[in-house]
Design an enzyme around this catalytic site. Structure first.
Site, PDB file in Angstrom:
ATOM      1  N   THR A   1       0.863  -1.186   0.000  1.00  0.00           N
ATOM      2  CA  THR A   1       0.000   0.000   0.000  1.00  0.00           C
ATOM      3  C   THR A   1       0.900   1.237   0.000  1.00  0.00           C
ATOM      4  OG1 THR A   1      -0.155  -0.240   2.413  1.00  0.00           O
ATOM      5  CG2 THR A   1      -2.019  -1.024   1.111  1.00  0.00           C
TER       6      THR A   1
ATOM      7  N   THR B   1      -1.188  -2.690   5.663  1.00  0.00           N
ATOM      8  CA  THR B   1      -1.441  -1.449   6.394  1.00  0.00           C
ATOM      9  C   THR B   1      -2.207  -0.496   5.486  1.00  0.00           C
ATOM     10  OG1 THR B   1       0.625  -1.777   7.584  1.00  0.00           O
ATOM     11  CG2 THR B   1      -0.359   0.413   7.681  1.00  0.00           C
TER      12      THR B   1
ATOM     13  N   ARG C   1       2.825  -6.634  12.855  1.00  0.00           N
ATOM     14  CA  ARG C   1       3.506  -5.710  13.780  1.00  0.00           C
ATOM     15  C   ARG C   1       4.938  -6.197  13.953  1.00  0.00           C
ATOM     16  NH1 ARG C   1      -0.546  -5.536  18.906  1.00  0.00           N
ATOM     17  NH2 ARG C   1      -0.596  -3.278  18.931  1.00  0.00           N
TER      18      ARG C   1
ATOM     19  N   LYS D   1      -2.649   0.388  13.880  1.00  0.00           N
ATOM     20  CA  LYS D   1      -1.402   0.147  13.152  1.00  0.00           C
ATOM     21  C   LYS D   1      -0.792   1.463  12.684  1.00  0.00           C
ATOM     22  CE  LYS D   1       2.042  -1.604  11.130  1.00  0.00           C
ATOM     23  NZ  LYS D   1       2.070  -2.504  10.001  1.00  0.00           N
TER      24      LYS D   1
ATOM     25  N   ARG E   1       6.282   6.628  16.422  1.00  0.00           N
ATOM     26  CA  ARG E   1       7.732   6.577  16.240  1.00  0.00           C
ATOM     27  C   ARG E   1       8.205   7.669  15.285  1.00  0.00           C
ATOM     28  NH1 ARG E   1       9.246   1.026  14.201  1.00  0.00           N
ATOM     29  NH2 ARG E   1      11.358   1.799  14.561  1.00  0.00           N
TER      30      ARG E   1
ATOM     31  N   HIS F   1      16.710  10.991  32.514  1.00  0.00           N
ATOM     32  CA  HIS F   1      15.462  11.240  33.227  1.00  0.00           C
ATOM     33  C   HIS F   1      14.584   9.997  33.088  1.00  0.00           C
ATOM     34  CE1 HIS F   1      11.556  12.883  34.265  1.00  0.00           C
ATOM     35  NE2 HIS F   1      12.111  14.021  34.660  1.00  0.00           N
TER      36      HIS F   1
ATOM     37  N   GLY G   1      12.888   5.918   6.687  1.00  0.00           N
ATOM     38  CA  GLY G   1      12.522   5.112   5.529  1.00  0.00           C
ATOM     39  C   GLY G   1      11.687   3.912   5.911  1.00  0.00           C
TER      40      GLY G   1
ATOM     41  N   CYS H   1       6.726   1.441   6.368  1.00  0.00           N
ATOM     42  CA  CYS H   1       5.797   1.787   7.452  1.00  0.00           C
ATOM     43  C   CYS H   1       5.920   3.239   7.899  1.00  0.00           C
ATOM     44  CB  CYS H   1       6.019   0.848   8.639  1.00  0.00           C
ATOM     45  SG  CYS H   1       5.566  -0.863   8.304  1.00  0.00           S
TER      46      CYS H   1
ATOM     47  N   ARG I   1      13.222   0.214   0.464  1.00  0.00           N
ATOM     48  CA  ARG I   1      11.960   0.949   0.334  1.00  0.00           C
ATOM     49  C   ARG I   1      11.970   2.252   1.126  1.00  0.00           C
ATOM     50  NH1 ARG I   1       7.567  -3.447   1.913  1.00  0.00           N
ATOM     51  NH2 ARG I   1       9.173  -3.842   3.489  1.00  0.00           N
TER      52      ARG I   1
END
Length: 421
Positions: free
Chosen positions: A84, A119, A152, A204, A211, A242, A255, A258, A322
């Site tokens: 996708t 996804t 995942r 997803k 991230r 911390h 890259g 995802c 990719r």
């Protein structure tokens, strides 16, 4: 009960998933439009790199549990695991999901399962797939079990994480969710959570968006620290002492299929609301241009220079190109008049400017750029590289090399996120 499973798409997710189901007693037919992929698989071979996948595929193919074709056939379960990608305008390109869904309609029978693993933007199952499935002689809400169950996993650990990671199953109704959950329980040891398809799709997307946004924060920190004349990597290290802070690592961009893609699916659907998500994507997408600019500042000019790039994949220790930000950097460098480019990546077999020997790649180089921190690069002997280069300059975009050792060898060491230029 063992099922006959038809998996559409034999890429980085579809192939391992096929092999995993086959290894757990199911009969699997893998479908791909690429005849080279199909022919290789039927010989028990794979054309992608993933630890242990080659051995697993060889075993299940030779046991007759996994076969490949270019078209679907009748089965009990249809799993769609096609790409996708995004279009140039950053909108989702859903042609492959649509085509895959249409391709299985002639083979559907009552009580079949249809599972989307790809996804996808929120609403894909309900608004794209269900109307197509409704074109069959069946009522998809009553006669089929339909769900979205996104993978995942991380390249390099796919076979491990397929088994051990928790999973989400978003069915169009409760019975669909439970049926699909039972199927995945044939190999998944992690917990499987049930929800609706749109929630599963959004989960997803947000896992990867989380991230991406945090990497963008780290990259913005790197840019600020360069202007301040301090080291972003020190700021990151000390800040992360911390107990409730976890600043991600900056770098030359983001890259992979995802992180570099999925946030745009949300932005496309909610352009006025997803402001932070859009800004994060734009920040990360701009990092190759920043590395280009930093390279120009280091050398004074790029015209007539030779640039060597070490590592071109989107992350370390895999062969996956990719959406690699290093490819964007290469394109920017190609626009410079009379520039010479040389690349070295032990994981990539075929690419323009690619050398198979690091010494050859670095010969007559004016600047060595570390693009990807492959573990094998720890073994580089810069004593051997030193007499080969034209100018002893290194730009480390990953804080990977030992700066003191590099300096001791007489190289001019530059670090992304450190204000030395």
């Amino acid at each position: 009960m063992k099922k006959k499973i038809c998996v559409l798409g034999l890429g980085y997710i579809g192939l391992p998933t096929s092999a995993m189901f086959a290894n757990n007693g199911h009969e699997v037919i893998g479908v791909d439009v690429n005849e080279a992929v199909v022919n290789s698989l039927n010989e028990g071979k794979i054309i992608i790199e993933e630890p242990y996948l080659d051995a697993l595929v060889y075993e299940v193919v030779n046991l007759g549990k996994l076969k490949a074709k270019t078209t679907p056939e009748e089965a009990d379960v249809f799993i769609i695991a096609v790409p996708t990608p995004i279009n140039e305008d950053k909108t989702a390109m859903m042609d492959y999901v649509e085509a895959a869904t249409r391709s299985i309609v002639p083979y559907l029978k009552k009580n079949d399962m249809v599972i989307l693993e790809s996804t996808s933007p929120p609403g894909t199952v309900e608004k794209l797939m269900m109307p197509i499935l409704d074109e069959s002689d069946l009522n998809p809400y009553e006669d089929l079990y339909v769900a979205h169950s996104p993978e995942r996993v991380i390249p390099g650990k796919i076979l491990i994480e397929l088994v051990e990671n928790n999973r989400i199953v978003g069915g169009i109704n409760e019975v669909s969710s439970k049926k699909v959950k039972k199927l995945y329980e044939s190999f998944v040891k992690g917990e499987i959570f049930l929800t609706d398809p749109t929630t599963a799709e959004m989960c997803k997307l947000m896992e990867n968006t989380f991230r991406d946004v945090n990497i963008a924060l780290a990259n913005e920190l790197a840019l600020i620290c360069e202007e301040l004349g301090i080291n972003a990597w020190d700021v990151r290290t000390f800040s992360n002492k911390h107990p409730r802070v976890d600043i991600h690592m900056p770098g030359p961009g983001v890259g992979g299929h995802c992180l570099a893609v999925d946030p745009w699916f949300i932005v496309e659907k909610f352009p006025q609301t997803a402001k932070i998500i859009r800004l994060a994507r734009e920040t990360n997408d701009a990092m190759p241009a920043h590395v280009f600019s930093k390279s120009k500042k280091i050398l004074g000019q790029l015209a007539g220079k030779k640039i060597t790039i070490l590592g071109i994949t989107y992350k370390p220790d895999i062969d996956d190109l990719r959406e690699s930000p290093i490819l964007e950097l290469i394109e920017l460098l190609e626009e410079v008049k009379d520039i010479k480019l040389s690349l070295f990546d032990p994981f990539v077999k075929d690419f323009k400017y690619l050398s198979t020997d690091i010494k050859e790649a670095c010969t007559d180089s004016d600047l060595i750029i570390l693009g990807v921190n492959h573990k094998v690069f720890e073994e580089i002997d810069f004593n051997e590289i030193k007499p080969l280069v034209s100018e002893r300059r290194i730009l480390d975009t990953r804080n990977f090399f030992d700066a003191d050792k590099i300096d001791a060898l007489g190289f001019e060491y530059h670090l992304l996120g450190k204000g030395t230029v």
